[in-house]
Scaffold this motif. Structure first.
Motif, PDB file in Angstrom:
ATOM      1  N   TYR A  55      -4.601  12.736  -8.660  1.00 42.42           N
ATOM      2  CA  TYR A  55      -4.396  14.235  -8.776  1.00 42.42           C
ATOM      3  C   TYR A  55      -5.386  15.215  -9.762  1.00 42.42           C
ATOM      4  O   TYR A  55      -5.220  14.369 -10.826  1.00 42.42           O
ATOM      5  CB  TYR A  55      -2.985  14.640  -8.697  1.00 42.42           C
ATOM      6  N   THR A  56      -6.685  15.548  -8.911  1.00 41.04           N
ATOM      7  CA  THR A  56      -7.644  16.314  -9.559  1.00 41.04           C
ATOM      8  C   THR A  56      -7.295  18.037  -9.864  1.00 41.04           C
ATOM      9  O   THR A  56      -7.190  18.196  -9.304  1.00 41.04           O
ATOM     10  CB  THR A  56      -8.326  15.457  -9.571  1.00 41.04           C
ATOM     11  N   PHE A  57      -6.446  18.378 -11.522  1.00 46.59           N
ATOM     12  CA  PHE A  57      -6.103  19.227 -11.569  1.00 46.59           C
ATOM     13  C   PHE A  57      -7.580  20.190 -12.242  1.00 46.59           C
ATOM     14  O   PHE A  57      -8.033  19.593 -12.739  1.00 46.59           O
ATOM     15  CB  PHE A  57      -4.829  19.484 -12.392  1.00 46.59           C
ATOM     16  N   LYS A  58      -7.258  21.073 -12.322  1.00 45.05           N
ATOM     17  CA  LYS A  58      -8.524  22.107 -13.462  1.00 45.05           C
ATOM     18  C   LYS A  58      -8.809  21.538 -14.622  1.00 45.05           C
ATOM     19  O   LYS A  58      -9.333  21.841 -15.394  1.00 45.05           O
ATOM     20  CB  LYS A  58      -8.087  24.107 -13.644  1.00 45.05           C
ATOM     21  N   ARG A  59      -7.801  21.491 -15.044  1.00 44.62           N
ATOM     22  CA  ARG A  59      -7.619  20.336 -17.362  1.00 44.62           C
ATOM     23  C   ARG A  59      -6.568  19.231 -16.745  1.00 44.62           C
ATOM     24  O   ARG A  59      -7.315  18.402 -18.120  1.00 44.62           O
ATOM     25  CB  ARG A  59      -6.649  21.515 -17.931  1.00 44.62           C
ATOM     26  N   ASN A  60      -6.973  18.336 -15.981  1.00 41.68           N
ATOM     27  CA  ASN A  60      -6.650  17.142 -16.368  1.00 41.68           C
ATOM     28  C   ASN A  60      -6.453  16.713 -14.596  1.00 41.68           C
ATOM     29  O   ASN A  60      -6.495  16.913 -13.636  1.00 41.68           O
ATOM     30  CB  ASN A  60      -5.277  17.098 -17.486  1.00 41.68           C
ATOM     31  N   GLN A  61      -5.923  15.240 -14.477  1.00 39.57           N
ATOM     32  CA  GLN A  61      -5.818  14.261 -14.376  1.00 39.57           C
ATOM     33  C   GLN A  61      -4.899  13.364 -13.964  1.00 39.57           C
ATOM     34  O   GLN A  61      -4.175  13.175 -15.138  1.00 39.57           O
ATOM     35  CB  GLN A  61      -7.443  13.434 -13.470  1.00 39.57           C
ATOM     36  N   ARG A  62      -3.954  13.175 -12.972  1.00 36.94           N
ATOM     37  CA  ARG A  62      -3.181  12.350 -13.282  1.00 36.94           C
ATOM     38  C   ARG A  62      -3.099  10.437 -11.705  1.00 36.94           C
ATOM     39  O   ARG A  62      -3.839  11.314 -10.630  1.00 36.94           O
ATOM     40  CB  ARG A  62      -1.585  12.082 -13.260  1.00 36.94           C
ATOM     41  N   LEU A  63      -2.759   9.676 -12.312  1.00 35.24           N
ATOM     42  CA  LEU A  63      -3.183   8.813 -10.665  1.00 35.24           C
ATOM     43  C   LEU A  63      -1.576   7.849 -10.977  1.00 35.24           C
ATOM     44  O   LEU A  63      -1.074   7.738 -11.564  1.00 35.24           O
ATOM     45  CB  LEU A  63      -4.336   7.309 -11.362  1.00 35.24           C
ATOM     46  N   ASN A  64      -1.353   8.049  -9.601  1.00 37.19           N
ATOM     47  CA  ASN A  64      -0.020   7.482  -9.099  1.00 37.19           C
ATOM     48  C   ASN A  64      -0.239   6.686  -7.982  1.00 37.19           C
ATOM     49  O   ASN A  64      -1.032   6.726  -7.318  1.00 37.19           O
ATOM     50  CB  ASN A  64       0.485   9.234  -8.120  1.00 37.19           C
ATOM     51  N   ARG A  65       1.095   5.945  -8.388  1.00 38.81           N
ATOM     52  CA  ARG A  65       0.994   4.313  -7.027  1.00 38.81           C
ATOM     53  C   ARG A  65       2.657   4.804  -6.531  1.00 38.81           C
ATOM     54  O   ARG A  65       3.569   5.751  -6.922  1.00 38.81           O
ATOM     55  CB  ARG A  65       1.604   3.284  -7.252  1.00 38.81           C
ATOM     56  N   GLU A  66       2.298   5.719  -5.195  1.00 39.56           N
ATOM     57  CA  GLU A  66       2.911   6.125  -4.157  1.00 39.56           C
ATOM     58  C   GLU A  66       3.695   5.046  -2.908  1.00 39.56           C
ATOM     59  O   GLU A  66       2.490   5.171  -2.767  1.00 39.56           O
ATOM     60  CB  GLU A  66       2.732   8.016  -3.939  1.00 39.56           C
ATOM     61  N   THR A  67       5.157   5.110  -2.877  1.00 39.31           N
ATOM     62  CA  THR A  67       5.321   4.139  -2.125  1.00 39.31           C
ATOM     63  C   THR A  67       5.994   5.169  -0.960  1.00 39.31           C
ATOM     64  O   THR A  67       7.060   5.515  -1.385  1.00 39.31           O
ATOM     65  CB  THR A  67       5.972   2.799  -2.711  1.00 39.31           C
ATOM     66  N   PHE A  68       5.657   4.586  -0.070  1.00 43.17           N
ATOM     67  CA  PHE A  68       6.033   5.324   0.967  1.00 43.17           C
ATOM     68  C   PHE A  68       7.321   4.016   2.254  1.00 43.17           C
ATOM     69  O   PHE A  68       6.970   2.805   2.650  1.00 43.17           O
ATOM     70  CB  PHE A  68       5.996   6.351   2.445  1.00 43.17           C
ATOM     71  N   GLU A  69       8.800   4.298   3.026  1.00 45.36           N
ATOM     72  CA  GLU A  69       9.903   3.385   3.591  1.00 45.36           C
ATOM     73  C   GLU A  69       9.752   4.097   4.669  1.00 45.36           C
ATOM     74  O   GLU A  69      10.220   5.293   4.647  1.00 45.36           O
ATOM     75  CB  GLU A  69      10.683   3.663   2.721  1.00 45.36           C
ATOM     76  N   LEU A  70       9.654   3.955   5.738  1.00 46.15           N
ATOM     77  CA  LEU A  70       9.291   4.312   6.834  1.00 46.15           C
ATOM     78  C   LEU A  70      10.341   3.858   7.940  1.00 46.15           C
ATOM     79  O   LEU A  70      11.207   2.653   7.818  1.00 46.15           O
ATOM     80  CB  LEU A  70       7.612   4.492   7.618  1.00 46.15           C
ATOM     81  N   ALA A  71      11.421   4.411   8.549  1.00 47.41           N
ATOM     82  CA  ALA A  71      12.090   4.413   9.513  1.00 47.41           C
ATOM     83  C   ALA A  71      11.740   5.492  10.044  1.00 47.41           C
ATOM     84  O   ALA A  71      11.354   6.594  10.629  1.00 47.41           O
ATOM     85  CB  ALA A  71      13.091   4.965   9.289  1.00 47.41           C
ATOM     86  N   ASP A  72      11.146   4.435  12.008  1.00 44.63           N
ATOM     87  CA  ASP A  72      10.920   5.395  13.040  1.00 44.63           C
ATOM     88  C   ASP A  72      10.436   6.192  13.029  1.00 44.63           C
ATOM     89  O   ASP A  72      10.177   8.145  13.407  1.00 44.63           O
ATOM     90  CB  ASP A  72      12.529   6.072  13.869  1.00 44.63           C
ATOM     91  N   GLY A  73       8.621   6.459  12.559  1.00 41.99           N
ATOM     92  CA  GLY A  73       8.125   7.234  12.114  1.00 41.99           C
ATOM     93  C   GLY A  73       8.158   7.906  11.265  1.00 41.99           C
ATOM     94  O   GLY A  73       7.224   9.119  11.054  1.00 41.99           O
ATOM     95  N   GLN A  74       9.407   8.599  10.973  1.00 45.60           N
ATOM     96  CA  GLN A  74       9.644   9.209   9.720  1.00 45.60           C
ATOM     97  C   GLN A  74       9.513   8.800   7.930  1.00 45.60           C
ATOM     98  O   GLN A  74       9.381   7.345   8.185  1.00 45.60           O
ATOM     99  CB  GLN A  74      10.381  10.445  10.254  1.00 45.60           C
ATOM    100  N   ILE A  75       9.579   9.178   7.318  1.00 47.75           N
ATOM    101  CA  ILE A  75       9.509   8.626   5.766  1.00 47.75           C
ATOM    102  C   ILE A  75      11.126   8.894   4.957  1.00 47.75           C
ATOM    103  O   ILE A  75      11.897  10.092   6.166  1.00 47.75           O
ATOM    104  CB  ILE A  75       8.940  10.047   4.599  1.00 47.75           C
ATOM    105  N   LYS A  76      11.163   7.568   4.968  1.00 43.42           N
ATOM    106  CA  LYS A  76      12.800   7.633   4.364  1.00 43.42           C
ATOM    107  C   LYS A  76      13.085   7.661   2.541  1.00 43.42           C
ATOM    108  O   LYS A  76      13.639   8.327   1.930  1.00 43.42           O
ATOM    109  CB  LYS A  76      13.078   6.325   5.107  1.00 43.42           C
ATOM    110  N   SER A  77      11.987   7.454   2.360  1.00 45.43           N
ATOM    111  CA  SER A  77      11.938   7.474   0.830  1.00 45.43           C
ATOM    112  C   SER A  77      10.291   7.406   0.368  1.00 45.43           C
ATOM    113  O   SER A  77       9.007   6.522   0.905  1.00 45.43           O
ATOM    114  CB  SER A  77      12.536   6.564   0.309  1.00 45.43           C
ATOM    115  N   ASN A  78      10.356   8.229  -0.825  1.00 46.14           N
ATOM    116  CA  ASN A  78       8.869   8.034  -1.368  1.00 46.14           C
ATOM    117  C   ASN A  78       9.333   8.146  -2.848  1.00 46.14           C
ATOM    118  O   ASN A  78      10.464   8.438  -3.470  1.00 46.14           O
ATOM    119  CB  ASN A  78       8.206   9.394  -1.320  1.00 46.14           C
ATOM    120  N   THR A  79       8.276   7.059  -3.314  1.00 50.11           N
ATOM    121  CA  THR A  79       8.793   7.180  -4.930  1.00 50.11           C
ATOM    122  C   THR A  79       6.998   6.859  -5.525  1.00 50.11           C
ATOM    123  O   THR A  79       6.280   6.367  -4.952  1.00 50.11           O
ATOM    124  CB  THR A  79       9.188   4.702  -5.077  1.00 50.11           C
TER     125      THR A  79
END
Length: 144
Positions: A112-136
């Motif tokens: 994520y690059t904002f005007k004044r800073n950045q952040r690097l995330n690891r984002e994990t998605f658990e899926l169920a029947d083609g939908q997102i069940k959880s996001n970490t």
């Protein structure tokens, strides 16, 4: 004769390099092609602050673990905070890099690059029947 052998080796190495680049680009496009639609839509909804899309791509009991804040949010809370996010969304550049993609689990490194800073995330998605069940979401760093 050594000139001919050297020329042949140079051509061979060049051909191997081209084949390697083509193979890598094929693997990258295959991985992108296999990305679940719900995950693609997640980042699109985030960029456009589209509450209806979030509602559609998340299961009714979906939730998220914002580990860098120590907060668990349920689906309705994710959608509620979109109003606050919309102030930032217009000024943020989001770049995603797939780390691991399977049928029911997707891991992404997200810059994520904002005007004044950045952040690097690891984002994990658990899926169920083609939908997102959880996001970490875990913060990996303050620079991408």
């Amino acid at each position: 004769m050594s000139v001919t052998v050297n020329s042949f080796l140079v051509k061979l190495l060049g051909a191997i390099a081209i084949i390697g680049v083509l193979a890598m680009s094929t693997v990258a496009s295959t991985a992108k092609g296999e990305m679940p639609v719900a995950v693609i839509d997640w980042y699109d909804a985030l960029r456009t602050t589209n509450a209806a899309k979030f509602d559609r791509i998340m299961t009714s009991d979906a939730g998220g673990d914002l580990r860098y804040l120590g907060i668990w949010k349920i689906k309705s809370e994710y959608i509620e905070v979109l109003e606050n996010w919309s102030e930032l969304a217009g000024a943020v550049d989001i770049k995603t890099i797939p780390v691991n993609v399977s049928n029911d689990l997707v891991e992404m490194d997200v810059c994520y690059t904002f005007k004044r800073n950045q952040r690097l995330n690891r984002e994990t998605f658990e899926l169920a029947d083609g939908q997102i069940k959880s996001n970490t979401q875990e913060m990996l760093g303050e620079k991408c």
